[in-house]
Scaffold this active site. Structure first.
Site, PDB file in Angstrom:
ATOM      1  N   TYR A   1       0.864  -1.186   0.000  1.00 58.86           N
ATOM      2  CA  TYR A   1       0.000   0.000   0.000  1.00 58.86           C
ATOM      3  C   TYR A   1       0.899   1.234   0.000  1.00 58.86           C
ATOM      4  CZ  TYR A   1      -4.135  -2.856   1.029  1.00 58.86           C
ATOM      5  OH  TYR A   1      -5.160  -3.768   0.964  1.00 58.86           O
ATOM      6  N   GLU A   2       0.394   2.311  -0.586  1.00 55.80           N
ATOM      7  CA  GLU A   2       1.252   3.476  -0.779  1.00 55.80           C
ATOM      8  C   GLU A   2       1.664   4.143   0.530  1.00 55.80           C
ATOM      9  OE1 GLU A   2      -1.245   5.518  -3.474  1.00 55.80           O
ATOM     10  OE2 GLU A   2      -2.387   6.546  -1.943  1.00 55.80           O
ATOM     11  N   SER A   3       0.999   3.763   1.615  1.00 58.95           N
ATOM     12  CA  SER A   3       1.400   4.279   2.925  1.00 58.95           C
ATOM     13  C   SER A   3       2.750   3.734   3.367  1.00 58.95           C
ATOM     14  CB  SER A   3       0.346   3.920   3.964  1.00 58.95           C
ATOM     15  OG  SER A   3       0.094   2.527   3.948  1.00 58.95           O
ATOM     16  N   GLY A   4       3.313   2.790   2.626  1.00 58.23           N
ATOM     17  CA  GLY A   4       4.646   2.305   2.944  1.00 58.23           C
ATOM     18  C   GLY A   4       4.707   0.871   3.453  1.00 58.23           C
TER      19      GLY A   4
END
Lengths: 284, 257, 284, 257
Positions: free
Chosen positions: B50-53
């Site tokens: 996920y782009e949150s890392g």
């Protein structure tokens, strides 16, 4: 200049002024909501707000009339829908016109990184075939001097002030972030001044990893202990995301009067001390 | 024989497109359900990012946002967002990007920015987020989206992220070397780009759906492959896993405040 | 492609070939010496060696005749003196001529970062007023398209193979680095293939921080368990730097015959299994 | 009255140049001894940073290399090397860079690359390492170096890192906004750049050293300030702390293999 411990009121009053460029970061996690409320309470105006995901925290600041401009890459209430205050500011200029500068996440993440790195711009493989470069003059293209490859460039983000929330500060004023760390460290390092609200101030961090995500006290301006200060977002290890509140925000923000009443009751007549109870209600 | 909804058919079909060794960049909403369903059924080693890392996350419930605590707690590792976009996405480490859209054209170009004119929008949408670079940096892109005339349009109002551009070799003209949209999964059918022209053509129709249903819900002239398959229906395991996932999710998200 | 567990012999034989560009990294800490020895043993030739600090590990490879070119930013035996094999290769072309491409640390750190990030070049504030740009064609300057500021650019580092040493792999093949992590993660992500030697393979990493420095199994090619494999450098938590050995290297490397005898005895007639004893002798 | 060596005089004088709130990028060798002496005497809160990524390190013994385990074990935090050079050094977070040199000119330009011609060197030195960017990115630069005609030359063979260039405003012509070399501490004296010309001038002479000693050991025409101070001698505490540090270091580095 070593960080000073302050009240939230002092921190905002001494670090944030009308017309500043301000980044309040936190990627779903650790969003500095208590500090956002304090900025509204102090009636600060004409801010250029920078944030990858201007979710509820900026919906509140925009609706309350604090913002002149928004620099962002995704403006929604994640999993719920639109940001109605943002939408109304853009579509209907209420409470006044809001200038926007729109980027992609990659561009903003690179721009924070470049700001932290003291560079005037970020260079990355981005915006290929995308239309934002047509409407955003702050997207340019350069050529790699070795391969000739076309690369996107955006100005680095170098805010006057960055505001973030972290789990812990130690007594010296060093800061510890854990979990989804977003762009917080970069945003602080890129800024002239910074306010860090924290869940708690501890004697020391114990046997934390040598490679933990930290900021030393001399890289930070003001530290404020605000338990629950990220609510309704969350602080890993302290309390969970209040998803129900994010859903409840939708009808509040849809209606100007409901929004104004909410701001009056919870922000203007509230304070940072209110957040501890919200933390307790969402204990991990 | 089990009962299922068109949305369930779509989610299951999308899940099946993922392989066990894929590394998948997951958008929120429908992509998230499909990706986690794949992980909980035929692709247990599927890596979800996920782009949150969060790298290699295995959430027990679907996140409401792309940065819920569950994603980090169950991940192999969580990195800073600049690292995620720089080393992992731009660095070419992701095999599949999974995107949704508000508007889509037949070349897989996506709009999630505005309906109407950019400067005076009829509807201001959330914006691109990670999509512009997910669309160009991932090995290939799957799009999952409910089919409608409003969403599947001849010309999108704003090109948030590149698909096959104007078709043919146009995508490569931007210096992009990745495959781009290779599959479009809807609640009615599956489409894949024409090998030469790159416009989406229907390659599989979900059971109970007619060609007319598809044509009526599409704003461009629908093309069908010479041989159109019938999409296999969801099996009992897929449905029960998906429903249990949604039930856990609903419970988790309501349990607060 | 998920990482495979192999012997060191298999890993080097399957990943490294004559003429490759290879980065063996580790900043004082976790230098993959056992793997370096294996490359010498397999007689691999014409390598372009990349390393910020080509200390003893590359002194050995260069003296043994494996290298065609060296890309580096600081070539010494830290705290001891010169690298005599490197110096003789440059000054006297022994065992043969060595081409060099010299940078600063900042340039190489940025070039690894850019390689990991899939960029063709790195852009940074570097080399201002320094003379290396005169002698290194791979240093160019570009202008920031927003401010006009002059910025240095170097090609990104994208090795055929990167070889590093880490503390741990788990059974799935994920890798954990701790302590001084240098540029190892970047070097692996920048490369086509990678060999990771580790102190030990564990069932799982236990309650490691979510933000630990790690690589997932699908970002790595070959994993080899070599206890002590970083000796005479060190592995934090396992054994200390063998400073005495670094000092002892000086007279060995000063003399061609002494060097050749040392390589014959310890490398050609040795193997990765020899390193465990060196670890035990330097236990932390 | 205590006895001390010229090297001790130099190290103590270098240490005294550091303030308690400085953030100092430490080169190996002489700078490392001076910086740690400062931390162990008058500047306990001095932040020491080594290019290996260790921030706020408090080693009990001097490292042999810039990445010894002791540095990480006693640091507040350890970051990756690209982060160190990008966010901390280039990001302008470091107030003082402490450098040594093989060759130095009167404008503080440093050579640690080659003696002789670059392509056919008489002596190949280790190279610049971090110095080219330490010299331009730190708020100011202190140089510590034993004085000799061989090292202190009219023209250095290679400009590894920029000092004041050709003097005057030349440094700024490279787009560099930092102060550059502001102090040169040797075993004979302390020099500081002339306010206008930027050439080093002697501002303080160590006790027992004559002007002739300085002139004889310098390859350029030495200039003396109008008022030249006498450097205060090391006090007992400085000497005992420095000697104890060196004793611990020697013991630690010999105890192995």
């Amino acid at each position: 200049m070593v960080a000073r411990f302050m009240t939230l009121k002092e921190a905002v009053a001494s670090c944030v002024k009308d017309g500043d460029t301000i980044a309040m970061e936190g990627f779903t996690h650790l969003i500095p909501h208590a500090a956002g409320n304090e900025i509204i309470r102090q009636g600060i105006k004409d801010l250029t707000l920078i944030r990858m995901t201007p979710d509820m925290i900026y919906d509140q600041l925009i609706g309350a009339g604090c913002a002149k401009k928004l620099v962002f890459s995704w403006g929604g209430n994640p999993g719920v829908g639109s940001l109605h205050r943002l939408r109304e500011a853009i579509q209907d200029h209420w409470p006044h016109k809001l200038e926007i500068e729109e980027h992609s996440h990659a561009a903003m993440a690179n721009a924070y990184d470049a700001g932290a790195a003291g560079l005037p711009c970020a260079v990355f493989k981005g915006y290929r075939g995308a239309e934002l470069p047509r409407v955003n003059k702050n997207i340019k293209f350069i050529e790699c001097p070795f391969t000739g490859e076309r690369l996107a460039a955006v100005p680095s983000i170098r805010p006057d002030v960055t505001v973030v929330h972290a789990q812990k500060a130690n007594k010296k004023g060093d800061i510890l972030f854990e979990g989804i760390v977003g762009v917080q460290k970069e945003a602080v390092l890129a800024a002239q001044k910074s306010i860090i609200t924290v869940e708690e101030i501890v004697d020391d961090f114990g046997d934390v990893s040598p490679n933990a995500v930290m900021l030393p006290n001399w890289a930070v301006t003001a530290i404020v202990e605000v338990p629950g200060g990220a609510h309704p977002s969350y602080a890993q290890g302290y309390y969970k995301r209040d998803n129900a509140f994010y859903k409840a925000w939708d009808p509040i923000a849809r209606d100007r009067e409901a929004f104004k009443a909410w701001i009056e009751e919870h922000v203007m007549n509230g304070g940072p001390e209110d957040f501890a109870a919200k933390r307790d209600a969402n204990k991990a | 024989m089990v009962d299922y909804s068109p949305t369930e058919m779509m989610t299951v079909s999308a899940a099946r497109a993922l392989k066990n060794d894929d590394v998948c960049f997951v958008g929120i909403g429908m992509p998230s359900a499909a990706c986690n369903l794949a992980r909980l059924t035929h692709a247990p080693e599927l890596t979800l990012i996920y782009e949150s890392g969060t790298i290699g996350t295995k959430p027990d419930v679907l996140p409401l946002s792309i940065g819920d605590g569950e994603l980090c707690e169950t991940a192999m590792n969580t990195v800073a967002v600049p690292e995620m976009f720089r080393y992992w996405l731009q660095g070419g480490k992701i095999s599949v990007g999974f995107l949704g859209a508000a508007q889509l054209d037949k070349y897989g170009n996506i709009n999630t920015t505005v309906i109407g004119d950019y400067d005076n929008p009829k509807v201001r949408l959330p914006g691109g987020g990670g999509a512009p670079e997910i669309a160009t940096s991932c090995g290939e892109v799957f799009i999952v989206m409910k089919q409608s005339k409003r969403g599947f349009v001849e010309k999108i109002d704003f090109v948030t992220s590149l698909g096959h551009g104007t078709g043919g070799e146009d995508r490569a003209s931007y210096g992009v070397e990745t495959k781009g949209p290779s599959r479009l999964i809807t609640d009615l059918c599956i489409m894949e780009p024409h090998p030469m022209g790159k416009q989406f053509i229907v390659t599989s129709i979900h059971p109970g759906v007619t060609r007319e249903d598809i044509i009526e819900n599409t704003g461009w002239d629908v093309e069908f492959a010479d041989e159109v398959a019938q999409t296999p229906i969801p099996n009992e395991n897929e449905l029960s896993v998906l429903r249990a996932l949604h039930a856990r999710t609903a419970k988790a998200h309501e349990g607060q405040q």
